[in-house]
Design an enzyme around this catalytic site. Sequence first.
Site, mmCIF file in Angstrom:
data_model
loop_
_atom_site.group_PDB
_atom_site.id
_atom_site.type_symbol
_atom_site.label_atom_id
_atom_site.label_comp_id
_atom_site.label_asym_id
_atom_site.label_seq_id
_atom_site.Cartn_x
_atom_site.Cartn_y
_atom_site.Cartn_z
ATOM 1 N N CYS A 149 -2.514 -3.860 2.699
ATOM 2 C CA CYS A 149 -3.052 -5.070 3.087
ATOM 3 C C CYS A 149 -4.153 -5.270 3.544
ATOM 4 O O CYS A 149 -4.362 -7.085 3.664
ATOM 5 C CB CYS A 149 -2.275 -5.203 4.818
ATOM 6 S SG CYS A 149 -2.682 -3.727 5.220
ATOM 7 N N HIS A 242 -6.878 -8.080 10.016
ATOM 8 C CA HIS A 242 -7.392 -7.006 9.069
ATOM 9 C C HIS A 242 -9.547 -7.940 8.884
ATOM 10 O O HIS A 242 -8.661 -8.837 8.576
ATOM 11 C CB HIS A 242 -6.948 -6.547 8.084
ATOM 12 C CG HIS A 242 -6.303 -5.616 8.222
ATOM 13 N ND1 HIS A 242 -5.548 -5.169 9.612
ATOM 14 C CD2 HIS A 242 -5.928 -4.941 7.573
ATOM 15 C CE1 HIS A 242 -5.295 -4.133 9.379
ATOM 16 N NE2 HIS A 242 -4.635 -3.547 8.526
HETATM 17 P P1 NAP Z 1 6.129 2.213 10.403
HETATM 18 O O1 NAP Z 1 5.840 1.537 11.654
HETATM 19 O O2 NAP Z 1 5.650 3.701 10.052
HETATM 20 O O3 NAP Z 1 7.866 2.627 9.782
HETATM 21 C C1 NAP Z 1 8.496 3.302 9.174
HETATM 22 C C2 NAP Z 1 9.602 2.626 8.886
HETATM 23 O O4 NAP Z 1 10.720 3.775 7.649
HETATM 24 C C3 NAP Z 1 10.653 2.976 10.103
HETATM 25 O O5 NAP Z 1 11.805 2.191 10.252
HETATM 26 C C4 NAP Z 1 11.111 4.377 9.658
HETATM 27 O O6 NAP Z 1 12.162 4.577 10.653
HETATM 28 C C5 NAP Z 1 11.336 4.584 8.103
HETATM 29 N N1 NAP Z 1 11.846 5.904 8.010
HETATM 30 C C6 NAP Z 1 10.729 7.202 8.190
HETATM 31 N N2 NAP Z 1 11.573 8.346 7.322
HETATM 32 C C7 NAP Z 1 12.350 7.977 6.556
HETATM 33 C C8 NAP Z 1 13.486 8.139 5.618
HETATM 34 N N3 NAP Z 1 12.513 10.415 5.376
HETATM 35 N N4 NAP Z 1 14.440 7.807 5.300
HETATM 36 C C9 NAP Z 1 14.328 5.919 5.360
HETATM 37 N N5 NAP Z 1 13.766 5.340 6.560
HETATM 38 C C10 NAP Z 1 12.795 5.942 6.978
HETATM 39 O O7 NAP Z 1 5.405 2.062 8.822
HETATM 40 P P2 NAP Z 1 5.038 0.469 8.214
HETATM 41 O O8 NAP Z 1 3.574 0.324 8.786
HETATM 42 O O9 NAP Z 1 6.003 -0.066 8.449
HETATM 43 O O10 NAP Z 1 4.963 1.194 7.157
HETATM 44 C C11 NAP Z 1 5.929 0.821 6.331
HETATM 45 C C12 NAP Z 1 5.367 0.964 4.700
HETATM 46 O O11 NAP Z 1 4.161 -0.142 4.024
HETATM 47 C C13 NAP Z 1 4.445 1.897 3.907
HETATM 48 O O12 NAP Z 1 4.668 2.903 2.900
HETATM 49 C C14 NAP Z 1 2.671 1.264 4.739
HETATM 50 O O13 NAP Z 1 1.817 2.026 3.913
HETATM 51 C C15 NAP Z 1 3.022 -0.176 3.919
HETATM 52 N N6 NAP Z 1 2.620 -0.833 4.371
HETATM 53 C C16 NAP Z 1 2.166 -1.118 5.609
HETATM 54 C C17 NAP Z 1 1.611 -2.078 6.167
HETATM 55 C C18 NAP Z 1 1.483 -2.367 7.902
HETATM 56 O O14 NAP Z 1 -0.007 -3.335 8.197
HETATM 57 N N7 NAP Z 1 1.511 -1.683 8.670
HETATM 58 C C19 NAP Z 1 1.019 -3.162 5.503
HETATM 59 C C20 NAP Z 1 1.443 -2.931 3.828
HETATM 60 C C21 NAP Z 1 2.127 -1.993 3.924
HETATM 61 P P3 NAP Z 1 12.553 5.465 11.453
HETATM 62 O O15 NAP Z 1 12.305 4.425 12.437
HETATM 63 O O16 NAP Z 1 14.346 5.510 12.402
HETATM 64 O O17 NAP Z 1 11.805 6.692 11.732
#
Ligand code: NAP
Length: 350
Positions: A149, A242
């Site tokens: 991001c 950010h």
């Molecule tokens: P998050 O809020 O922690 O959400 C994680 C998601 O993945 C939840 O829906 C969770 O489901 C699911 N999950 C966890 N373990 C799993 C498993 N074993 N099998 C299938 N699904 C699973 O994370 P996030 O911030 O949204 O980030 C998601 C991805 O995007 C990451 O790779 C991160 O690096 C990337 N990213 C994030 C941002 C940002 O600003 N946040 C920006 C760019 C990229 P449950 O609810 O069931 O646990």
Amino acid sequence: MTKIKVGILGATGAVGQRFVQLLADHPWFEIAALGASDRSAGMAYRERRWVLQPDMPAAVRDMRLVLGEPQSFAGCQVIFSATPNDVAERVEAEFAAAGYYVFTNAGPHRMDADVPLMITDVNPEHAALLPIQQAQRGWSGFIVANANCTATHLTSALKPLHDAFGLEKVFVVSMQAVSGAGYPGVSTMDISDNVIPYIGNEEPKLEEEPLKMLGRFDGQGVVFADFAVSAHCNRVATLDGHLECVSVALRTKATPEEAAEALRSYRSLPQALGLPSAPDPCIVVRDEPDRPQVRLDRMTGAGMTTVVGRIRRDPILDLKFVLLGHNTVRGAAGGSVLNAELLSKQGYIR
Ligand code: NAP
């Protein structure tokens, strides 16, 4: 027009919820499946906590969450992935091998030589890697990655400067919102009244990913851009958006006014094609001495625009400026959706 059926992996997380929000009324795409972990599978989507405004879209409230595996997404063509990296590493290739078109926010495939790391406004031509990827891996589907991001907004602002003047060195200090750590993310006790001068594995992404995205597709692969990036990444107590303080050395010297004009006048393919999620302009330059500000400017262009301000001379390098971008919209879900719009328009999604 029949809508393309899409599924979301990690639909309950910070990025997954943005996907749901951006896709609920999308003119070309229709949400057909929502995936999560085995902790959530089988639950109705409304049973999980929704952290965005406005409320959860009515169309998804009663959908049942499914496991993040290809057989659970039968009937979908496109998969938007927002799973943790270890999950993405395991499942995204399985989806692509099974014929799904995967648009991922996760890190594992970003630097693979045959995976486009794409910001639609910056390097849409890198989509030409896809037939190479499919031939090399024997996949009927594919994987297209979003950048980190913070790297997304940095690269968006660097692109017009690199095109016009050539970049030699980039020095960047980021102040990153808590939603960048996912939900529930950083604990209140850690972040309140605090700035944390470390985000695990973030600085290498900021130092490497722009070089791939600003690289040149030579018919076989991407020749990385030839400049150096030095990054300091900090977690701060803002919710979304950010902020980045950037200094650059240029190969051809430019004044702040010339740099501002290069940024202001920049347009790319998404604007020319009128893609539904394309911001126009994709970069906004503010002239006020105290802008951009996180709370006031992060929703510029519905969160899809990179906002630049305070462009001035740098006594050590050549120019310095401040930029701001929304991390879960343009820096994640919105960037993926725009990539999918472009590839749909160009016939990569059949
Ligand atoms: P998050 O809020 O922690 O959400 C994680 C998601 O993945 C939840 O829906 C969770 O489901 C699911 N999950 C966890 N373990 C799993 C498993 N074993 N099998 C299938 N699904 C699973 O994370 P996030 O911030 O949204 O980030 C998601 C991805 O995007 C990451 O790779 C991160 O690096 C990337 N990213 C994030 C941002 C940002 O600003 N946040 C920006 C760019 C990229 P449950 O609810 O069931 O646990």
